[in-house]
Design a protein around this motif. Structure first.
Motif, mmCIF file in Angstrom:
data_model
loop_
_atom_site.group_PDB
_atom_site.id
_atom_site.type_symbol
_atom_site.label_atom_id
_atom_site.label_comp_id
_atom_site.label_asym_id
_atom_site.label_seq_id
_atom_site.Cartn_x
_atom_site.Cartn_y
_atom_site.Cartn_z
ATOM 1 N N ALA A 10 3.718 2.836 -3.920
ATOM 2 C CA ALA A 10 2.351 3.549 -3.960
ATOM 3 C C ALA A 10 1.977 4.135 -2.772
ATOM 4 O O ALA A 10 2.245 3.556 -1.530
ATOM 5 C CB ALA A 10 1.280 2.662 -4.437
ATOM 6 N N GLN A 11 1.316 5.126 -2.838
ATOM 7 C CA GLN A 11 0.741 5.954 -1.627
ATOM 8 C C GLN A 11 -0.124 5.366 -0.861
ATOM 9 O O GLN A 11 -1.119 4.478 -1.688
ATOM 10 C CB GLN A 11 0.286 7.358 -1.834
ATOM 11 N N LYS A 12 -0.260 5.337 0.380
ATOM 12 C CA LYS A 12 -1.246 4.492 1.087
ATOM 13 C C LYS A 12 -1.661 5.433 2.522
ATOM 14 O O LYS A 12 -0.709 5.966 3.091
ATOM 15 C CB LYS A 12 -0.538 3.293 1.440
ATOM 16 N N TYR A 31 4.101 16.300 -0.513
ATOM 17 C CA TYR A 31 2.852 15.602 -0.378
ATOM 18 C C TYR A 31 1.783 16.623 0.528
ATOM 19 O O TYR A 31 2.290 17.250 1.162
ATOM 20 C CB TYR A 31 2.904 14.124 -0.095
ATOM 21 N N TYR A 32 0.635 16.297 0.359
ATOM 22 C CA TYR A 32 -0.445 16.931 1.248
ATOM 23 C C TYR A 32 -1.221 16.004 1.894
ATOM 24 O O TYR A 32 -1.621 14.624 1.369
ATOM 25 C CB TYR A 32 -1.356 17.905 0.395
ATOM 26 N N LEU A 33 -1.471 16.398 3.145
ATOM 27 C CA LEU A 33 -2.416 15.501 4.217
ATOM 28 C C LEU A 33 -3.832 16.263 4.400
ATOM 29 O O LEU A 33 -3.726 17.564 4.592
ATOM 30 C CB LEU A 33 -1.623 15.254 5.381
ATOM 31 N N CYS A 85 -8.904 10.557 6.875
ATOM 32 C CA CYS A 85 -7.529 10.970 6.424
ATOM 33 C C CYS A 85 -7.339 10.681 4.982
ATOM 34 O O CYS A 85 -7.758 9.607 4.554
ATOM 35 C CB CYS A 85 -6.499 10.415 7.412
ATOM 36 N N ALA A 86 -6.836 11.751 4.388
ATOM 37 C CA ALA A 86 -6.388 11.527 2.880
ATOM 38 C C ALA A 86 -5.076 11.839 2.550
ATOM 39 O O ALA A 86 -4.320 12.797 3.240
ATOM 40 C CB ALA A 86 -7.280 12.130 2.012
ATOM 41 N N LEU A 87 -4.396 11.513 1.638
ATOM 42 C CA LEU A 87 -2.962 12.002 1.181
ATOM 43 C C LEU A 87 -2.935 12.020 -0.216
ATOM 44 O O LEU A 87 -3.395 11.303 -1.082
ATOM 45 C CB LEU A 87 -2.139 10.745 1.514
ATOM 46 N N SER A 88 -2.177 13.258 -0.835
ATOM 47 C CA SER A 88 -2.242 13.576 -2.178
ATOM 48 C C SER A 88 -0.782 13.645 -2.470
ATOM 49 O O SER A 88 -0.018 14.576 -1.648
ATOM 50 C CB SER A 88 -3.027 14.865 -2.626
ATOM 51 N N GLU A 89 -0.195 13.219 -3.396
ATOM 52 C CA GLU A 89 1.321 13.315 -3.727
ATOM 53 C C GLU A 89 1.620 14.466 -4.720
ATOM 54 O O GLU A 89 0.260 14.847 -5.584
ATOM 55 C CB GLU A 89 1.831 12.134 -4.259
ATOM 56 N N LYS A 128 -3.061 12.090 -7.252
ATOM 57 C CA LYS A 128 -4.066 11.288 -6.922
ATOM 58 C C LYS A 128 -4.159 11.336 -5.411
ATOM 59 O O LYS A 128 -3.204 11.471 -4.939
ATOM 60 C CB LYS A 128 -3.608 9.964 -7.352
ATOM 61 N N LEU A 129 -5.505 11.452 -5.033
ATOM 62 C CA LEU A 129 -5.963 11.500 -3.660
ATOM 63 C C LEU A 129 -6.268 10.283 -3.125
ATOM 64 O O LEU A 129 -7.371 9.857 -3.689
ATOM 65 C CB LEU A 129 -6.803 12.793 -3.217
ATOM 66 N N VAL A 130 -5.565 9.641 -2.020
ATOM 67 C CA VAL A 130 -6.019 8.564 -1.616
ATOM 68 C C VAL A 130 -6.574 8.690 -0.200
ATOM 69 O O VAL A 130 -5.748 9.364 0.691
ATOM 70 C CB VAL A 130 -4.845 7.620 -1.660
#
Lengths: 113, 118
Positions: free
Chosen positions: B1-3, B32-34, B92-96, B105-107
């Motif tokens: 899972a993304q983290k 992915y996107y940061l 900071c956020a990450l989206s796969e 999903k954006l985490v």
């Protein structure tokens, strides 16, 4: 352009009460989201919508409901408010996908006492 | 899972100092996107930057710069010659590209509170 508008800005609820947080956007964005922000915990996704008539659960959906009858509006309903729902709530939108930047509303600070 | 991990909970600097906010991410996707967002004391969330996983070029915008290194899964943010107005919480956020369930999903990380003192 107003962007994303949330109302109210502040609200105090008693345990067991219900309320609706309003969110509207005038950018014709298809994606809309509700996040909650707890101190030191970042933002967690409650629900999101990819377009009118389509909603789906995020990471923390329990105790909340949403609807998306129009592109512009995405209200968040709290039923039977609990102290654990004390938080700051943010509505956001993006276009055309979630991978694009989010436009946020100004937030709603909710206290459940 | 993304983290997303922002290990620095709070940072305090004196005006004109340079400061780097760290962001380390985990993902199994190749696409992915940061993102970085700023939340000033007024509370609103402001978009700063979006970077996709295929673009490792560093970016500079005025006093802000971002260092993306896939080898260390990091996307660090540097403010040069900090100012009091830079005081904020930075996320900071990450989206796969394709998360489980079909949604991108954006985490978010938990954020770093930066205080710039005069």
């Amino acid at each position: 352009n107003a962007g994303v508008t949330q109302t109210p800005k502040f609200r105090i609820l008693k345990i067991g009460q219900s309320m609706t947080l309003q969110c509207t956007q005038d950018m014709n964005h298809n994606y809309m989201y509700w996040y909650r922000q707890d101190p030191g915990m970042g933002l967690k996704l409650i629900y999101y919508s990819v377009g009118a008539g389509i909603t789906d659960k995020g990471e923390v959906p329990n105790g909340y409901n949403v609807s998306r009858s129009t592109t512009e509006d995405f209200p968040l309903r709290l039923e039977l408010a609990a102290p654990s729902q004390t938080s700051v709530y943010f509505c956001a939108s993006s276009y055309p996908r979630q991978n694009e930047k989010l436009f946020f509303g100004s937030g709603t600070q909710l206290s459940v006492l | 899972a993304q983290k997303v991990t922002q290990a620095q909970t709070e940072i305090s600097v004196v005006e004109k100092e340079d400061v780097t906010l760290d962001c380390v991410y985990e993902t199994r996707d190749t696409t992915y996107y940061l993102f970085w967002y700023k939340q000033p004391p007024s509370g609103e969330l402001v978009f700063l930057i979006r970077r996709n996983s295929f673009d490792e070029q560093n970016e500079i915008s005025g006093r802000y710069s971002w260092n993306f290194q896939k080898s260390t899964s990091s996307f660090n943010f540097t403010i040069t010659a900090s100012q009091v107005v830079d005081s904020a919480v930075y996320f900071c956020a990450l989206s796969e590209e394709f998360s489980q369930g079909g949604s991108e999903k954006l985490v978010f990380g938990k954020g770093t509170k930066l205080t710039v003192n005069p």
